[in-house]
Design an enzyme around this catalytic site. Structure first.
Site, PDB file in Angstrom:
ATOM      1  N   ILE A   1       0.856  -1.192   0.000  1.00  0.00           N
ATOM      2  CA  ILE A   1       0.000   0.000   0.000  1.00  0.00           C
ATOM      3  C   ILE A   1       0.885   1.232   0.000  1.00  0.00           C
ATOM      4  O   ILE A   1       1.686   1.418   0.928  1.00  0.00           O
ATOM      5  CB  ILE A   1      -0.951   0.047   1.224  1.00  0.00           C
ATOM      6  CG1 ILE A   1      -1.913  -1.137   1.210  1.00  0.00           C
ATOM      7  CG2 ILE A   1      -1.741   1.348   1.250  1.00  0.00           C
ATOM      8  CD1 ILE A   1      -1.450  -2.308   2.033  1.00  0.00           C
ATOM      9  N   HIS A   2       0.756   2.062  -1.062  1.00  0.00           N
ATOM     10  CA  HIS A   2       1.542   3.291  -1.070  1.00  0.00           C
ATOM     11  C   HIS A   2       0.884   4.447  -1.822  1.00  0.00           C
ATOM     12  O   HIS A   2       1.317   5.580  -1.700  1.00  0.00           O
ATOM     13  CB  HIS A   2       2.916   3.031  -1.709  1.00  0.00           C
ATOM     14  CG  HIS A   2       2.866   2.960  -3.204  1.00  0.00           C
ATOM     15  ND1 HIS A   2       2.502   1.818  -3.885  1.00  0.00           N
ATOM     16  CD2 HIS A   2       3.129   3.901  -4.160  1.00  0.00           C
ATOM     17  CE1 HIS A   2       2.548   2.051  -5.184  1.00  0.00           C
ATOM     18  NE2 HIS A   2       2.911   3.293  -5.381  1.00  0.00           N
ATOM     19  N   ARG A   3      -0.183   4.200  -2.579  1.00  0.00           N
ATOM     20  CA  ARG A   3      -0.791   5.248  -3.387  1.00  0.00           C
ATOM     21  C   ARG A   3      -1.386   6.349  -2.506  1.00  0.00           C
ATOM     22  O   ARG A   3      -2.006   6.066  -1.472  1.00  0.00           O
ATOM     23  CB  ARG A   3      -1.900   4.678  -4.268  1.00  0.00           C
ATOM     24  CG  ARG A   3      -1.398   3.761  -5.369  1.00  0.00           C
ATOM     25  CD  ARG A   3      -1.065   4.541  -6.615  1.00  0.00           C
ATOM     26  NE  ARG A   3      -0.622   3.647  -7.683  1.00  0.00           N
ATOM     27  CZ  ARG A   3      -0.290   4.041  -8.892  1.00  0.00           C
ATOM     28  NH1 ARG A   3      -0.353   5.311  -9.220  1.00  0.00           N
ATOM     29  NH2 ARG A   3       0.130   3.182  -9.805  1.00  0.00           N
TER      30      ARG A   3
END
Length: 370
Positions: free
Chosen positions: A211-213
């Site tokens: 998860i990084h957006r």
């Protein structure tokens, strides 16, 4: 012929590794027509495990320039990259500027080149999520409209360009350079990676999540829902999360890591080889990354994408990817558990993403402009 390659983020290192290798192979058999590659690293990703390890592992030539820009707001980061890149391009005077993907490094490099009247070649052109709230969408649209050569990974990406009025001869359907990398490095990854043993993971018995957006990490409610949903899933199957430093900082700031199940392993970002082995051996991948969606397909692992849309629409059409709006922990848990038990038939089109020859095709096209 001189090409200035501009990279700055983890996915770009993987793509550049494939094309740089193709350039070296071309030079090895062409004494008279050499391609000189000058690599400019903006420093968008700068931690060793987000940057240096990729150059070492994938044997990418070390950058000729490292701008060391680091983190910051989109405007701050892009502006500093633009200023610094312009100075280098004025010094180097390349024939082409080669950019990858959809990061701030991509846009800054394209703008700097276009304003200096240096032609731009865009690898991974034509992708669209049609969500202008995503900074990546803005970057890729602007870069495509600035580029003279547009190297498209899919037929859908060619169609997207045509629908925006980009119909020039510079559009080329070449395939996906990330697939080139996956094919080339898969045996090496199998030989050297010990990540499964180190994390005590059994093959096909864990979920891999990334998860990084910004659309997920910058919304505390959405980010909390994702990790609480993963926490519910972890009651039944282990979840391993290589965590982007920015995501970790946001989670720690709001104490979202407190009270998570012991079945959730939060680890630092891993090398390309280790990530490949985690992807290849996961039972399911949960992600918001465009690149990880594709890599899941390369290894034929089902994927759940924590977004409302995707630029890789064919993966949904083929049945390998499911979109999931992370609205609540219980809904996330329910959809992931459904994906774990989904036995619907999935399509495996022949020669998907170019069959591993995208990088060679790109170099072949570029050399015609020497």
């Amino acid at each position: 012929m001189k090409i200035a390659t501009i990279v700055g983020a983890r996915p770009q290192f993987i793509k550049a590794a494939a094309v740089s290798r193709a350039i070296r192979e071309f030079n090895s058999i062409n004494d008279e027509q050499q391609i000189l590659e000058v690599i400019i690293h903006t420093g968008q990703h700068y931690d060793n495990n987000m940057s240096r390890v990729f150059f070492d592992e994938l044997k990418i030539p070390l950058p000729d320039y490292n701008l060391g820009i680091g983190s910051g707001s989109h405007g701050f980061q892009t502006g500093r990259m633009l200023e610094a890149t312009e100075k280098i391009l004025l010094t180097e005077q390349p024939d082409w500027v080669l950019v990858y993907g959809d990061t701030n490094s991509t846009l800054a490099g394209s703008l700097a080149a276009a304003k200096l009247h240096i032609p731009v070649a865009h690898v991974e052109a034509g992708l669209r999520s049609y969500n202008r709230n995503m900074p990546e969408e803005i970057n890729r649209v602007l870069t495509d409209h600035l580029s003279e050569l547009l190297f498209c990974p899919t037929e859908a990406s060619v169609h997207n360009l045509n629908s925006e009025g980009i119909t020039k001869q510079g559009i080329h359907l070449v395939g996906d350079v990330m697939y080139d990398a996956a094919l080339f490095y898969q045996d090496k990854a199998q030989q050297v990676s010990r990540v499964l043993e180190q994390l005590d993971l059994n093959k096909q018995d864990f979920i891999l999540a990334t998860i990084h957006r910004a659309e997920n990490t910058d919304d505390p409610v959405r980010l909390s829902s994702i990790f609480q949903g993963l926490n519910l899933v972890a009651r039944e199957i282990p979840v391993t999360v290589p965590l982007h430093p920015r995501t970790r900082n946001l989670l720690q700031k709001d104490n979202m890591l407190t009270g998570l199940s012991e079945n959730i392993q939060i680890i630092d970002p891993v090398s390309y080889f280790d990530m490949s082995m985690l992807e290849k051996n996961a039972r399911l991948i949960v992600t918001d990354s465009g690149g990880v969606q594709k890599e899941a397909f390369f290894y034929r692992v089902p994927c759940v994408t924590l977004r409302d849309e995707t630029e890789w629409v064919e993966l949904v059409d083929w049945g390998w990817n499911q979109l999931l709006e992370p609205s609540s922990p219980s809904f996330i848990c329910k959809r992931i558990k459904y994906a774990l038990s989904d036995n619907r038939e999935k399509r495996n089109p022949d020669n998907a993403y170019g069959g591993g020859q995208a990088s060679a095709a790109i170099v072949s096209i570029l050399r015609n402009f020497a």
